[in-house]
Design an enzyme around this catalytic site. Structure first.
Site, PDB file in Angstrom:
ATOM      1  N   GLU A 324       0.816  -1.209   0.000  1.00  0.00           N
ATOM      2  CA  GLU A 324       0.000   0.000   0.000  1.00  0.00           C
ATOM      3  C   GLU A 324       0.852   1.261   0.000  1.00  0.00           C
ATOM      4  O   GLU A 324       0.582   2.207   0.733  1.00  0.00           O
ATOM      5  CB  GLU A 324      -0.964  -0.008   1.186  1.00  0.00           C
ATOM      6  CG  GLU A 324      -1.963  -1.166   1.114  1.00  0.00           C
ATOM      7  CD  GLU A 324      -2.976  -1.185   2.253  1.00  0.00           C
ATOM      8  OE1 GLU A 324      -2.679  -0.643   3.318  1.00  0.00           O
ATOM      9  OE2 GLU A 324      -4.067  -1.740   2.051  1.00  0.00           O
ATOM     10  N   ASP A 398      -8.454  -8.756   4.582  1.00  0.00           N
ATOM     11  CA  ASP A 398      -8.208  -7.563   5.386  1.00  0.00           C
ATOM     12  C   ASP A 398      -9.293  -7.328   6.422  1.00  0.00           C
ATOM     13  O   ASP A 398     -10.127  -6.434   6.246  1.00  0.00           O
ATOM     14  CB  ASP A 398      -8.098  -6.332   4.463  1.00  0.00           C
ATOM     15  CG  ASP A 398      -7.626  -5.099   5.210  1.00  0.00           C
ATOM     16  OD1 ASP A 398      -7.148  -5.244   6.344  1.00  0.00           O
ATOM     17  OD2 ASP A 398      -7.726  -3.990   4.655  1.00  0.00           O
ATOM     18  N   GLU A 426     -12.806  -1.408  11.802  1.00  0.00           N
ATOM     19  CA  GLU A 426     -12.730  -0.756  10.496  1.00  0.00           C
ATOM     20  C   GLU A 426     -13.837  -1.213   9.557  1.00  0.00           C
ATOM     21  O   GLU A 426     -14.495  -0.397   8.914  1.00  0.00           O
ATOM     22  CB  GLU A 426     -11.357  -1.041   9.872  1.00  0.00           C
ATOM     23  CG  GLU A 426     -11.212  -0.532   8.445  1.00  0.00           C
ATOM     24  CD  GLU A 426      -9.849  -0.848   7.843  1.00  0.00           C
ATOM     25  OE1 GLU A 426      -8.980  -1.374   8.557  1.00  0.00           O
ATOM     26  OE2 GLU A 426      -9.655  -0.545   6.644  1.00  0.00           O
TER      27      GLU A 426
END
Lengths: 733, 733
Positions: A324, A398, A426
């Site tokens: 990332e 993820d 998240e």
């Protein structure tokens, strides 16, 4: 809290003297209750130390700890003693006598075996060896006295915390015999905190670390943070975001880090920092950050020496590299082992470690994203230094509401591996959804990798029992921030607590952990504990139902990940939703069988076959591993489409049920926390319906099938839902 | 707090029954003291309601409020009653009897004149007219009973708060006769809060407004915010940054704003929003935002109607236009009156107002920046609508430690004008320096504009008494954030308090305000009140000395404005330091005399002459108005250079003296606040020396004169100071 306490005082007065003017007293009592309502803001976490509710038991406890022998002459022991004083006085309404003597008197005797003859006599060499340096023994001995012992001061601190927790839960001390020690070594929170105090994926305010006022100002909250962590055995904290900023490694910041380390040290908590791989370039203008370049190696060795000059017990580095946008060894055609080992060599002389993240994927690699970490790391299994530990997310994608376990667990046998769980929610409703995560953690830990035959669970693969790793650990991505109640959602505290408990012992059950937490955080009253336990235990499945049933994944809104976004498309494919669900008018799901990406091939047999066969694949992973026709019949007899609709609807109904369940509990919890949770459950129910309606309307454009009876029909249109564009979301900066 | 309270209980027991077992009680008492130490984190502000320290007075108070007649049947009255209950029970250790009856009994009678005959009999029509809608009367009447009355419920609330403050300060109620009403109408905090919760120039954490969880979750802190503001008469809050974001005007956010407005309404606080001038373009794709374009006018009218449909008592708009990159009427060749009037017409039907900021300057205008606002606004004096009020910063530059008053005060006679003070310490050491700002506010308010001859003070120019404006007010740029103690520095609370008191009555003295605040926030003990009052009263001059003595200004570090930056150069000139101090080897200072920029010409005579003549110009403004040779002799007989060095050094010595003074006060303040202030004073002393050393070394490169004896010689070099580059500073995003 004060009300209960005063109620107890009243009892004493009445029993002993029967002369106090009851009416007056009661008036004061009521007054205190009113005033004390202010303090129930959740700040105290599971360290509330509410007065023992069972009055007889309280009397018994008082006798059992009337006098305490405890020589506290170091910061760690002082911390333990202070906690004991605060805890017992709050819970028992009296202050035990503390003897600072080394004879063997005292109802409760706390010390190392060498401190008290009576402790040595009542403990065995073998059990003391077994508990190593962080374990403890709590024991009622023959004369009915109690002992708390350990091989180290930190073990004593942990023993004192456990002892207090036993009293908090109102468990009997008679016959007490607890011999416990942690099954992993590095039990660490990962704070994704930036130097400007924003927190990546943080939903509980901003970073606790007030860098501007550090090192001069020590917020008392730092101490309470350390207390809370130590109470559940967390012994490490990585202060900074894995998307790292090299500035943290400069003297200005190291002085501030040192100040925090000094606060945490007595509580057995080491600080770790994230190391930006390109720091030598950014801080000192080196031409490269190549891990095989001697200048670069030298730079990191000097940097390590500098850090250890501030913090002699610095824990080490946490590194996100080649992922990332973060720089890493790939920039120089080096592999991850070469990158990690360079840093490991720098900190090794001081006993430091490197936690190297396996969360690595690349949009330019034409391979199923969930396969890339395995492909990257398996070839270098066995090539990492002894003081490197690979940090692997629980699943291969993820932090989704549900993923199968990561194939690196049970895959890499010659490398230290620690799981990385996300405590912050998240993809799980932020801090406004009640989702108790212990079942998610437990599901991963209890997954059977079959590496060495049946029973080769992830837990065994990471605690050293399966492969004999020398370095073990567990990381949790923190959900803590400046919100007064620490975690935004009062029930978010349970996830912090559960992480700590499972890092200590990966074999604990979610129900037991919930039970402990509820009793310490709210009340021991069954009328509260039972329904709340049920709410908590079912809440994760509820969230899966209203967000991503049947193996759906990564269909959240883009960027901030709040709310549904199954239509997200058009950026890099591995960050879209359509890449993952691949819905067409015929079918939906990601084919990861041997006929597809063959991600199942990364698992051992018989797991690979089980996942790879649509008939044997557990339905909760169905669309993770398979493309499935809309009219495919599931075990329930329903078509895939109908079942999907039922699951979404069920999720909403379950959220509603939580809300209704909570609404009946006003009598058992203070007004402030009751109302706060009530408001949040309202949000959750609303948003569960948003998820259901948006997803069903969207997927219906592919299935072209009617929403089945029994499922609430959406009132709003798909266009409405697709038009929602939430701005300025927390955790997304 | 609890300890004192329990001590009081003990007293009662002993007095009435003399039978309680003292030892046991005392043990509990000590125990409570230990526990209660946790709560002294500053959250309670000046609403601590500590138990009355004078035991005899406490008894007297108890008798005086034994029974209270107060019919509380509306949200505002319920808020007043709840405050009264909490306050009196905490301070007096007992709960008065409340009678919900309308007869005239009760030791304390609270109501409108129509509610109680006894109130009507004891108040005059004229005095009731005089106090208008927000004033109140507190009075002991003939039978020794007390009354609190007003023309409105909000007035009653204010009266109750004032009554509680009198008890907090332990002032006698006998002979009580307070007739008070605010001298300005709009007493408002300006929050420079962004929608992502960062706060521009905020140094106390982040924005209180938790937009993500609003409107569902009502943080109890919102209520305490309203209580604190109402207690000092603040009746408005502009929630959002003047560097405005149009999104706040969309339905998603208006729902959230409505939730806050609903919380604040009972406390008499109206919400205001900042209006981005280009909102019609940004939100609805209008081609222009021209204030004379009928489509634009229509857009704002509809937008106003929409806002008022959510918030019927919406206060209005605060606007920063044509300044520092904000869009405005200039983009369409319209003047400020045309821009403001368009918005004013939109909100006028609902009673709304527009606060239009005069903080306007343009780097492309080749004119002394301090002159530009006057040049811009004087020509349109008289052209603004009745519901527009011009918001003018205290000085013509930008919230410096010291500036002369803004020439628009006393300049514009036909326009409503309100001063804008900065409570947050952008140029004054952030939240780590103790700088009591009331003397700064007072200095401005007491400045004589001479518009209508001697005595034409700024205070009179803004409260309507000089020019008869119909709309008056005072704005303070908030220093409040999520820090537990609200303002970062515990003494920052005093600046919030002082702003509120001066907005209510611009003629109050700094010493009186400090005295009130200290007694309510800490203790009534003279041994504490006296030295702390002195610290506070001198602290602003101290900051001027170590930052910008003798009229220096705008020499802070670039961007974040923390620490010295007299060398700042090379960006747009009006954002540098060198533009303002203009040092050469011969002289230093900005020539604003008629021979220079003639900024003095914007003042009335004799002010203009006084400022313009180096002999008569007050030395605290010397370098603001004059270029002065380094060897120029000041009134002290010292050369300018020597005097500058002495002043800087004096500032450091004064900071050190504050620190030493505070260190003697540990016995009078709880440990947590004591230590916190102690740490901050350490920082302040360190940074004062930083300022002195950096500025003297820098200016010495021009003066080429030695640092005089008696001034500590810098140890570090100028290069060192110029190399300091502070990153990630709070308030600068």
């Amino acid at each position: 809290m004060f009300c209960f306490f005063l109620l107890n005082q009243k009892t004493i007065f009445v029993n002993n003297y029967k002369i106090c003017y009851m009416k007056t007293f009661f008036l004061f009592f009521l007054l205190f209750c009113t005033l004390s309502a202010f303090s129930e803001d959740g700040y105290d976490l599971w360290l509330r130390y509410a007065p023992v509710e069972n009055v007889n038991l309280q009397k018994t406890y008082r006798n059992q700890v009337k006098s305490i022998a405890f020589n506290a002459n170091t910061p760690t022991l002082e911390a333990a003693k202070s906690e004991l004083k605060t805890g017992l006085s709050k819970m028992l309404g009296f202050q035990p006598e503390f003897a600072e003597i080394t004879n063997n008197t005292g109802n409760l005797i706390i010390g190392l075996p060498d401190n008290f003859e009576v402790i040595k006599e009542n403990t065995g060499t073998e059990e003391l060896n077994d508990i190593s340096r962080e374990g403890f023994i709590l024991r009622q001995i023959e004369n009915n006295n109690l002992i708390i012992t350990s091989n180290t001061e930190i073990g004593l601190l942990y023993g004192v915390f456990r002892f207090l927790q036993i009293v908090q839960q109102e468990l009997p001390l008679s016959g007490l015999n607890v011999v416990d020690s942690p099954k992993t070594q590095v039990r660490i929170l990962n704070h994704w905190d930036n130097l400007n105090r924003t927190v990546e994926r943080g939903y509980a305010g901003f970073s606790l670390w007030d860098w501007f006022r550090l090192p001069d100002v020590i917020d008392p909250r730092y101490i309470d943070y350390a207390r809370a962590n130590a109470s559940i055995g967390i012994n490490g904290t990585a202060l900074t975001n894995v998307n790292a900023n090299a500035q943290i490694l400069t003297p200005v910041y190291l002085e501030k880090v040192k100040a925090l380390a000094d606060v945490f040290r007595p509580y057995g908590i080491k600080v770790y920092l994230t190391a930006r791989f390109s720091a030598p370039i950014e801080l000192d203008n080196l031409p490269v950050a190549d891990p095989l370049d001697p200048l670069v190696q030298e730079w990191w060795k000097k940097k390590a020496a500098e850090i250890y000059s501030y913090i002699p017990d610095f824990g080490g580095f946490l590194v996100k590299a080649d992922s990332e946008g973060q720089p890493g060894p790939h920039n120089y055609n080096r592999n991850h082992a070469e990158g990690a080992n360079m840093l490991a060599d720098a900190v090794a002389p001081y006993g430091g470690i490197v936690m190297w993240r396996a969360f690595v994927y690349d949009q330019h690699v034409p391979e199923d994203r969930t396969k890339q970490a395995y492909n990257e790391f398996m070839p270098v299994d066995g090539e990492f230094r002894e003081n490197v530990i690979l940090q692997v997310k629980n699943g291969p994608l993820d932090f989704q509401p549900r993923e199968p376990f990561h194939p690196l667990f049970g895959g890499m046998e010659k490398t230290n591996i620690m799981p990385e769980f996300q405590i912050t929610q998240e993809y799980l409703g932020f801090s406004t959804h009640l989702v108790y995560l212990a079942p998610l953690y437990e599901e991963c830990l209890q997954s059977d990798t079959w590496t060495k035959g049946e029973g080769s669970t992830v837990a065994k693969a990471i605690d050293g029992s399966l492969f004999g790793q020398k370095l073990t650990g567990m990381a949790g991505v923190s959900n803590i921030g400046t919100d007064r109640n620490w975690t935004g959602h009062p029930f978010g505290q349970a996830n912090w607590y559960a992480f700590g408990r499972l890092a200590w012992n990966p074999y604990l059950g979610s129900r037991k952990i919930a039970d402990e937490w509820i009793k310490m955080t709210f009340t021991k009253n069954h009328a509260f504990v039972e329904p709340v336990t049920e709410m908590m235990l079912t809440s994760r499945e509820t969230a899966v139902n209203y967000m991503t049933p049947l193996g759906l994944h990564h269909i959240m809104a883009a960027g901030h990940h709040h709310g549904p976004g199954p239509w997200v498309d058009g950026r890099r494919p591995d960050w879209t939703a359509v890449y993952y669900h691949r819905a067409t008018s015929e079918e939906i799901g990601f084919d990861r069988t041997p006929g597809g990406s063959n991600a199942v091939g990364q698992y051992h047999q018989p797991v690979a076959d089980k996942f790879g066969n649509i008939e044997t694949c557990p339905e909760e992973y169905l669309l993770w591993f398979h493309r499935v026709p809309w009219d495919y019949r599931l075990k329930s007899g329903n078509t895939l489409w109908d079942e999907m609709a039922f699951r979404y609807n069920q999720g909403v109904n379950e959220a509603l049920a939580m809300q209704e369940s909570w609404n009946l509990l006003a009598d058992y919890v203070d007004g402030q926390r009751f109302k706060y949770v009530q408001s949040l459950l309202e949000i959750q129910t609303k948003e569960a319906a948003w998820w259901r309606d948006a997803c069903l309307l969207y997927f219906q454009t592919f299935s072209n099938m009617p929403i089945p009876d029994g499922v609430e029909k959406p009132v709003k249109t798909l266009e409405y839902f697709m038009g929602i564009n939430e701005l300025y979301m927390p955790g997304h900066h």
